[in-house]
Design an enzyme around this catalytic site. Structure first.
Site, PDB file in Angstrom:
ATOM      1  N   HIS A  50      32.824  -0.461   3.104  1.00 55.03           N
ATOM      2  CA  HIS A  50      33.258  -1.481   2.141  1.00 55.03           C
ATOM      3  C   HIS A  50      33.180  -0.927   0.716  1.00 55.03           C
ATOM      4  O   HIS A  50      34.127  -1.079  -0.075  1.00 55.03           O
ATOM      5  CB  HIS A  50      32.361  -2.722   2.283  1.00 55.03           C
ATOM      6  N   GLU A  51      32.064  -0.280   0.375  1.00 58.97           N
ATOM      7  CA  GLU A  51      31.907   0.282  -0.972  1.00 58.97           C
ATOM      8  C   GLU A  51      32.945   1.377  -1.229  1.00 58.97           C
ATOM      9  O   GLU A  51      33.465   1.502  -2.349  1.00 58.97           O
ATOM     10  CB  GLU A  51      30.498   0.850  -1.146  1.00 58.97           C
ATOM     11  N   HIS A  72      36.152  -0.038  -2.450  1.00 61.03           N
ATOM     12  CA  HIS A  72      36.217  -0.267  -3.899  1.00 61.03           C
ATOM     13  C   HIS A  72      36.668   1.009  -4.615  1.00 61.03           C
ATOM     14  O   HIS A  72      37.447   0.956  -5.567  1.00 61.03           O
ATOM     15  CB  HIS A  72      34.845  -0.700  -4.420  1.00 61.03           C
ATOM     16  N   GLU A  77      36.859  -7.898  -3.289  1.00 59.27           N
ATOM     17  CA  GLU A  77      35.967  -7.908  -2.125  1.00 59.27           C
ATOM     18  C   GLU A  77      36.761  -8.008  -0.827  1.00 59.27           C
ATOM     19  O   GLU A  77      36.448  -7.327   0.159  1.00 59.27           O
ATOM     20  CB  GLU A  77      34.974  -9.076  -2.233  1.00 59.27           C
TER      21      GLU A  77
END
Length: 449
Positions: free
Chosen positions: A311-312, A315, A391
């Protein structure tokens, strides 16, 4: 002629009074709006005594009850702290608090041989005195939040001595950074000519980039212990995950956040080919240190940690940090432009008790903190919308990489470990959240699988 001057002075005084009362009205309208949002959320929580079907499989009845009570305590504390600070702000402004602090700074400066003409150094003294006053006023709230609310719900790990040292250190670090920056900004305003606002904006960009490098390398280690991630299966898999998306991983750290709180976190930082990944020990089950009264380690298993990192990395892949930086700088330019237009508008200074002077520092405070309240509020709302969109995009990236199910499990586990209440009033969430609620994220991940 004297009569005309008196009329003009009275007219200016009328305008300045109007400005002050308008600012106070805006402050209290925003306060009432936030109280109303909390009221809506509190009513929702009161109705949801029993876990609804939507949270089946996400948390047990026991965890649900704890999360519900924790969220209720935080809402009540938020109402109290907002009321406390708004009452203080109102009294402070009506009593011309900034003018008093400025005069005290001048008086204190005289002991060091400074005069009113030494505005830059007087401003540094004034900022220091204001920061001391604000810290003292806000300290009871910080103490209550840490040692009552967080302690009650099992999150606080700080001892009173550690807390005192931590607060003093934070104050000193902030002053060490903010004081020279303020002096440079005032110097630019006073000597930059008609285009000083562009120079201030360029300087703010340089400072932001510098702090983005300085904070994780120099400042953050002052407060928390950063150590190289130990060799093992998890480290190997993290390196493989980074390599699979061509993330230029330079170093991998683990932070001893457990000495402060049992809340967890993970983030990426760095420029170009010098990227770092930082994981809190509270995020990883094998590194979690049990606190007093805890019988089971919190945190995520290896595949769940990889889901969080995927997930990070999303970004990073979608340039969310760069986009956020650009948004912040555009909003900063807008603020500086407004400040440039209003810098010499005397009624603003008169509204705050400055009848015969227009200190640059005071003008900067008044315009950025009060005059720009509507603009700042709008920006925060837009930033929340953008943050939620980011997100969802990062979750989708993790799912595309094949970590969707692991990410779901990690989100559920972190929701449970942090006692996050899973249900929110739509208006409350839309206005205050920069992350989508858990149920929305899980639903979006399922659609991508």
């Amino acid at each position: 002629m004297t009569v005309l001057i008196n009329i003009m002075n009275n007219f200016a005084k009328l305008i300045s009074d109007y400005i002050l009362y308008e600012i106070l009205a805006l402050i209290w309208l925003l306060y009432l709006w936030n109280i109303y949002l909390n009221f809506r959320q509190r009513n929702l929580i009161k109705k949801l005594v029993e876990p609804p079907p939507a949270v089946d499989g996400i948390m047990t009845k026991d965890v649900y009850d704890k999360a519900r009570l924790y969220h209720m305590d935080k809402l009540n504390f938020d109402d109290f702290s907002k009321t406390y600070m708004h009452l203080f702000t109102t009294v402070f402004l009506l009593m011309f608090g900034y003018h008093h602090f400025w005069q005290w700074s001048i008086d204190l400066g005289k002991h060091f041989g400074l005069t009113r003409e030494n505005e830059i150094l007087i401003s540094a003294i004034c900022m220091f005195l204001i920061c001391v006053g604000c810290t003292i006023i806000g300290l009871p709230l910080v103490v209550y939040h840490t040692f009552v609310i967080e302690q009650k719900h099992g999150f606080n790990k700080e001892t009173p001595l550690f807390f005192i040292k931590d607060q003093l250190l934070k104050f000193l670090v902030v002053q060490a950074i903010a004081t020279p920056l303020l002096c440079v900004v005032i110097s630019i305003v006073q000597n930059g000519g008609d285009y000083f606002y562009l120079y201030v904006w360029i300087f703010s960009i340089i400072v932001t980039l510098f702090l983005m490098i300085l904070y994780p390398e120099v400042i953050a280690p002052i407060f928390d212990k950063y150590t190289p991630f130990p060799d093992g299966e998890l480290k190997t898999k993290i390196q493989e995950l980074a390599a699979s998306v061509e993330f230029p991983l330079y170093k991998l750290f683990i932070v001893e956040g457990s000495k402060r709180s049992s809340h967890s976190n993970a983030y990426l930082y760095g420029f170009h080919k010098n990227k770092r990944i930082v994981l809190f020990d509270t995020l990883i089950k094998e590194f979690y240190k049990l606190g007093e009264g805890e019988t089971e380690a919190k945190g995520c298993e290896t595949d769940e940690v990889l889901g969080v990192l995927a997930h990070e990395l999303g970004h990073w892949k979608y340039n969310h940090i760069l986009k956020g930086f650009m948004f912040a700088q555009v909003s900063c330019l807008a603020r500086v432009l407004v400040y440039a237009k209003l810098l010499d508008y005397e009624p603003i200074y008169m509204a705050f008790g400055f009848m015969d002077s227009k200190p640059t520092f005071i003008g900067l405070l008044i315009i950025t903190l009060y005059i720009l309240i509507p603009f700042t509020t709008l920006l925060e709302f837009v930033a929340g919308i953008i943050g939620r969109k980011f997100e969802f995009e990062a979750d989708r990236f993790a799912t595309i990489l094949g970590h969707g199910e692991a990410l779901k499990r990690s989100l559920i586990k972190l929701q449970k470990d942090n006692l996050c209440f899973p249900l929110f009033d739509k208006l409350y969430s839309c206005w205050l959240h920069n992350h989508p609620p858990l149920l929305e994220r899980l639903e979006a991940i399922d659609k991508e699988n």
